[in-house]
Design a protein around this motif. Structure first.
Motif, PDB file in Angstrom:
ATOM      1  N   THR A   1       7.921  13.740  -9.080  1.00 23.49           N
ATOM      2  CA  THR A   1       8.823  13.249  -8.180  1.00 23.49           C
ATOM      3  C   THR A   1       8.063  12.745  -7.057  1.00 23.49           C
ATOM      4  O   THR A   1       8.733  12.372  -5.926  1.00 23.49           O
ATOM      5  CB  THR A   1      10.008  14.178  -7.894  1.00 23.49           C
ATOM      6  N   GLN A   2       6.722  13.288  -6.919  1.00 16.09           N
ATOM      7  CA  GLN A   2       5.884  13.128  -5.607  1.00 16.09           C
ATOM      8  C   GLN A   2       4.701  12.306  -5.587  1.00 16.09           C
ATOM      9  O   GLN A   2       4.165  12.634  -6.485  1.00 16.09           O
ATOM     10  CB  GLN A   2       5.396  14.740  -5.031  1.00 16.09           C
TER      11      GLN A   2
ATOM     12  N   GLY B   1      -2.104  15.056  -3.713  1.00 14.42           N
ATOM     13  CA  GLY B   1      -2.057  16.575  -3.898  1.00 14.42           C
ATOM     14  C   GLY B   1      -3.208  17.004  -5.129  1.00 14.42           C
ATOM     15  O   GLY B   1      -3.904  18.198  -4.982  1.00 14.42           O
ATOM     16  N   TRP B   2      -3.203  16.206  -6.193  1.00 13.39           N
ATOM     17  CA  TRP B   2      -4.123  16.346  -7.169  1.00 13.39           C
ATOM     18  C   TRP B   2      -5.675  16.097  -6.768  1.00 13.39           C
ATOM     19  O   TRP B   2      -6.566  16.904  -7.003  1.00 13.39           O
ATOM     20  CB  TRP B   2      -3.991  15.179  -8.385  1.00 13.39           C
ATOM     21  N   VAL B   3      -5.767  15.107  -5.976  1.00 13.98           N
ATOM     22  CA  VAL B   3      -7.172  15.033  -5.408  1.00 13.98           C
ATOM     23  C   VAL B   3      -7.440  16.201  -4.345  1.00 13.98           C
ATOM     24  O   VAL B   3      -8.589  16.707  -4.384  1.00 13.98           O
ATOM     25  CB  VAL B   3      -7.236  13.656  -4.739  1.00 13.98           C
TER      26      VAL B   3
ATOM     27  N   MET C   1       0.983  -1.103  -0.020  1.00 14.93           N
ATOM     28  CA  MET C   1      -0.160  -0.088   0.158  1.00 14.93           C
ATOM     29  C   MET C   1       0.712   1.371   0.162  1.00 14.93           C
ATOM     30  O   MET C   1       2.080   1.223   0.552  1.00 14.93           O
ATOM     31  CB  MET C   1      -0.673   0.035   1.104  1.00 14.93           C
ATOM     32  N   ILE C   2       0.210   2.103  -0.853  1.00 15.93           N
ATOM     33  CA  ILE C   2       1.287   3.450  -0.634  1.00 15.93           C
ATOM     34  C   ILE C   2       0.921   4.490   0.456  1.00 15.93           C
ATOM     35  O   ILE C   2       0.187   4.246   1.014  1.00 15.93           O
ATOM     36  CB  ILE C   2       0.783   4.250  -2.004  1.00 15.93           C
ATOM     37  N   ALA C   3       1.673   5.570   0.484  1.00 20.68           N
ATOM     38  CA  ALA C   3       1.691   6.431   1.351  1.00 20.68           C
ATOM     39  C   ALA C   3       0.413   6.720   1.763  1.00 20.68           C
ATOM     40  O   ALA C   3      -0.554   7.157   0.989  1.00 20.68           O
ATOM     41  CB  ALA C   3       2.757   7.687   1.076  1.00 20.68           C
ATOM     42  N   ASP C   4      -0.183   7.312   3.100  1.00 15.49           N
ATOM     43  CA  ASP C   4      -1.457   7.507   3.431  1.00 15.49           C
ATOM     44  C   ASP C   4      -1.699   8.918   3.198  1.00 15.49           C
ATOM     45  O   ASP C   4      -2.834   9.307   3.361  1.00 15.49           O
ATOM     46  CB  ASP C   4      -1.724   7.260   4.898  1.00 15.49           C
TER      47      ASP C   4
END
Ligand SMILES: C[S@@+](CC[C@H](N)C(=O)[O-])C[C@H]1O[C@@H](n2cnc3c(N)ncnc32)[C@H](O)[C@@H]1O
Length: 183
Positions: free
Chosen positions: A155-156, A8-10, A1-4
């Motif tokens: 990069t993020q 930023g787009w959402v 699972m990715i970072a919680d």
């Protein structure tokens, strides 16, 4: 699972959503966006096939969890529509039509996932899970009102190729009506 942390787009494109509207977080995972939307006062439906996702959202009062396999089961939200739909880091192309149908008039779609070229940075690397150039634009931009589209390197939160769209369902009148009531 990715970072919680939320994408930023959402976060950007859902910032204006008004309290009480209905929102869908499809393939919600740990529920980072379901929580974000619930925190903004939305009534959230979160779907995933992983029971751990349900567990992660069990204490969220404004989140209804729907357990479903989106690729093997029939569409689990038949006849339901949502004022906002968020999909991140998940791609199953046959669902595009169901997603469009599930958007209420003026409703907001925010979609972000990995794109062609991502194999250079890690997984996913299987082309089945990577958007082709302009794919979200072609799938959703043509018959919806495009708010924003990006397709390129980020990069993020980690180096990756990512494609993103924000679009509203309907003609100018529907979109203006939705904007006025902060959908
Ligand atoms: C990479 S995670 C992304 C989770 C979340 N959208 C996010 O960005 O934090 C992909 C999610 O899709 C879910 N998923 C994959 N295949 C699925 C399927 N066939 N039906 C329902 N959920 C599925 C996984 O269980 C997982 O939670």
């Amino acid at each position: 699972m990715i970072a919680d942390a939320p994408s930023g787009w959402v976060a950007r494109w859902t910032a204006q959503l008004g309290a009480g509207i209905s929102a869908l977080d499809l393939a919600c995972g740990s529920g980072r966006h379901a929580r974000l939307l619930a925190g903004r006062g939305c009534r959230v439906t979160a779907v995933d096939r992983d029971p751990a996702a349900a567990q992660a959202l069990v204490n969220e009062p404004n989140v209804e969890f729907v357990h479903a396999d989106l690729e093997a089961d029939p569409w689990p939200l038949a006849k339901r529509t949502f004022d906002a739909i968020v999909v991140t880091n998940y791609l199953h192309r046959p669902l595009f039509t169901a997603l469009k149908r599930a958007l209420a008039p003026g409703g907001l779609l925010v979609y972000e996932t990995f794109a062609a070229g991502n194999a250079a940075f890690g997984r996913p690397s299987n082309p089945d899970y990577l958007l082709r150039p302009r794919e979200l634009l072609d799938a959703f931009g043509a018959d919806m009102r495009l708010l924003a589209f990006e397709d390129g390197f980020t990069t993020q939160p980690k180096p990756a190729m990512v494609q993103r769209i924000a679009a509203r369902n309907g003609d100018v009148a529907a979109v203006l009506a939705a904007e006025k009531c902060h959908l």
